[in-house]
Design a protein around this motif. Structure first.
Motif, PDB file in Angstrom:
ATOM      1  N   UNK A  11       0.819  -1.211   0.000  1.00  0.00           N
ATOM      2  CA  UNK A  11       0.000   0.000   0.000  1.00  0.00           C
ATOM      3  C   UNK A  11       0.855   1.265   0.000  1.00  0.00           C
ATOM      4  N   UNK A  12       2.048   1.195   0.593  1.00  0.00           N
ATOM      5  CA  UNK A  12       2.933   2.358   0.635  1.00  0.00           C
ATOM      6  C   UNK A  12       3.811   2.436  -0.610  1.00  0.00           C
ATOM      7  N   UNK A  13       4.361   1.297  -1.028  1.00  0.00           N
ATOM      8  CA  UNK A  13       5.397   1.295  -2.065  1.00  0.00           C
ATOM      9  C   UNK A  13       4.912   0.855  -3.435  1.00  0.00           C
ATOM     10  N   UNK A  14       3.708   0.282  -3.539  1.00  0.00           N
ATOM     11  CA  UNK A  14       3.289  -0.269  -4.810  1.00  0.00           C
ATOM     12  C   UNK A  14       4.064  -1.528  -5.133  1.00  0.00           C
ATOM     13  N   UNK A  15       4.221  -1.830  -6.403  1.00  0.00           N
ATOM     14  CA  UNK A  15       4.884  -3.072  -6.827  1.00  0.00           C
ATOM     15  C   UNK A  15       6.229  -2.826  -7.500  1.00  0.00           C
ATOM     16  N   UNK A  16       6.693  -1.596  -7.511  1.00  0.00           N
ATOM     17  CA  UNK A  16       8.020  -1.339  -8.054  1.00  0.00           C
ATOM     18  C   UNK A  16       9.066  -1.967  -7.140  1.00  0.00           C
ATOM     19  N   UNK A  17       9.902  -2.883  -7.668  1.00  0.00           N
ATOM     20  CA  UNK A  17      10.832  -3.616  -6.793  1.00  0.00           C
ATOM     21  C   UNK A  17      11.758  -2.719  -5.983  1.00  0.00           C
ATOM     22  N   UNK A  18      12.176  -1.584  -6.541  1.00  0.00           N
ATOM     23  CA  UNK A  18      13.098  -0.712  -5.815  1.00  0.00           C
ATOM     24  C   UNK A  18      12.428  -0.108  -4.594  1.00  0.00           C
ATOM     25  N   UNK A  19      11.178   0.298  -4.747  1.00  0.00           N
ATOM     26  CA  UNK A  19      10.459   0.881  -3.621  1.00  0.00           C
ATOM     27  C   UNK A  19       9.958  -0.195  -2.662  1.00  0.00           C
ATOM     28  N   UNK A  20       9.555  -1.332  -3.208  1.00  0.00           N
ATOM     29  CA  UNK A  20       8.986  -2.400  -2.390  1.00  0.00           C
ATOM     30  C   UNK A  20      10.047  -3.145  -1.598  1.00  0.00           C
ATOM     31  N   UNK A  21      11.286  -3.108  -2.072  1.00  0.00           N
ATOM     32  CA  UNK A  21      12.351  -3.845  -1.409  1.00  0.00           C
ATOM     33  C   UNK A  21      12.395  -5.306  -1.814  1.00  0.00           C
ATOM     34  N   UNK A  22      11.822  -5.630  -2.965  1.00  0.00           N
ATOM     35  CA  UNK A  22      11.822  -7.000  -3.462  1.00  0.00           C
ATOM     36  C   UNK A  22      10.809  -7.149  -4.580  1.00  0.00           C
ATOM     37  N   UNK A  23      10.790  -8.314  -5.162  1.00  0.00           N
ATOM     38  CA  UNK A  23       9.828  -8.588  -6.229  1.00  0.00           C
ATOM     39  C   UNK A  23       8.551  -9.196  -5.664  1.00  0.00           C
ATOM     40  N   UNK A  24       7.457  -8.963  -6.362  1.00  0.00           N
ATOM     41  CA  UNK A  24       6.220  -9.664  -6.050  1.00  0.00           C
ATOM     42  C   UNK A  24       5.941 -10.627  -7.198  1.00  0.00           C
ATOM     43  N   UNK A  25       5.941 -11.915  -6.876  1.00  0.00           N
ATOM     44  CA  UNK A  25       5.646 -12.915  -7.891  1.00  0.00           C
ATOM     45  C   UNK A  25       4.146 -13.212  -7.887  1.00  0.00           C
ATOM     46  N   UNK A  26       3.595 -13.369  -9.066  1.00  0.00           N
ATOM     47  CA  UNK A  26       2.186 -13.704  -9.176  1.00  0.00           C
ATOM     48  C   UNK A  26       1.996 -15.034  -9.870  1.00  0.00           C
ATOM     49  N   UNK A  27       1.053 -15.822  -9.392  1.00  0.00           N
ATOM     50  CA  UNK A  27       0.709 -17.108 -10.022  1.00  0.00           C
ATOM     51  C   UNK A  27      -0.690 -16.993 -10.591  1.00  0.00           C
TER      52      UNK A  27
END
Length: 282
Positions: free
Chosen positions: A37-53
């Motif tokens: 909610x704070x960082x979105x899904x951008x890996x740099x802001x999120x601090x990692x990747x979000x994988x989706x299945x």
């Protein structure tokens, strides 16, 4: 159009779909939801990747791959897919943590290539409370930590982390990231403590993650010399009061199953077990 099943790294345009998955289990997913909610899904802001299945074009499960590897609403088929991706990328995380069933399956698949773990905590009860207790009076001396008290609270935070995790948070970068995280919680008014007459920390806890639907208490610690004196339950009741009044309508935490005194204190305050987490520490 995605067909059948596939796994990919989510992009900022996938935010709404990811939040819809996270919203299925607002308590269990509070930590990751708060970050997204704070960082979105951008890996740099999120601090990692979000994988989706995906199954038949629909996003069904997630896995946060950052400092922690966290399966989210993960079906058995999704866990297998996440394990395959994790094996290919190699271990970059310091722990795997999440709902016990999915995390156990993920670890079974990864252990041959990622093991051995430093420690496996297979059952960590997930507990929630949505009201103040009737028979425990909140400790009036528990209060928010002030920004000018970083030097007071930091040693207690380090002691708690070292006792809980088994390694010091000051290793590696000298504690810069950890100190920044403590400062963030203090600055946002989500760090609480009771000090003794000499200004030393007797009790401390933080609200580590917060969303509009749920928040998660972490870092609960009583100084060794004050343990066994009945301090924990009233102090936790005070934190619960702050959390319910100012943060979210449901307050959660998870605790090691072998920590009998802590579980008893939480039950006294009205926390009930609603599930279990599992942690694999490297």
């Amino acid at each position: 159009m995605l067909t059948q099943t596939t796994t990919r790294v989510l992009e900022p345009s996938d935010l709404d779909a990811a939040l819809a998955v996270l919203d299925r289990e607002p308590v269990a997913n509070a930590f990751v939801t708060a970050r997204v909610q704070v960082a979105g899904l951008d890996p740099w802001r999120l601090g990692g990747e979000m994988w989706g299945w995906y199954a038949d074009g629909m996003l069904e499960s997630l896995c946060y791959a950052g400092a922690n590897l966290v399966p989210i609403c993960a079906t058995p088929r999704a866990v297998r897919a996440f394990a395959d991706r994790a094996r290919r990328t190699g271990r970059r995380c310091s722990s795997i943590v999440g709902p016990a069933e999915a995390t156990a399956q993920l670890w079974r698949l990864l252990e041959p290539s990622w093991g051995p773990a430093r420690e496996v905590r297979a059952q960590q009860p997930l507990m929630v409370a949505d009201r103040l207790p009737d028979d425990v009076t909140p400790d009036p001396y528990v209060r928010r930590v002030r920004k000018d008290e970083m030097e007071t609270i930091m040693p207690a935070c380090v002691a708690m982390f070292t006792e809980e995790v088994g390694v010091s948070p000051l290793s590696g970068d000298g504690g810069l990231l950890y100190q920044a995280r403590v400062a963030e919680l203090v600055g946002s008014g989500r760090s609480f403590a009771r000090l003794d007459r000499d200004g030393r920390v007797m009790f401390k806890a933080e609200i580590g993650a917060a969303t509009p639907r749920a928040c998660q208490v972490q870092g609960v610690w009583v100084a060794p010399e004050y343990r066994g004196r009945g301090l924990a339950a009233p102090a936790m009741a005070a934190v619960l009061r702050y959390a319910l009044a100012d943060v979210a309508p449901v307050v959660s935490l998870y605790v090691n199953d072998f920590n009998t005194p802590a579980r008893a204190a939480y039950r006294r305050v009205g926390f009930e077990e609603v599930g279990a987490f599992m942690s694999v520490l490297f």
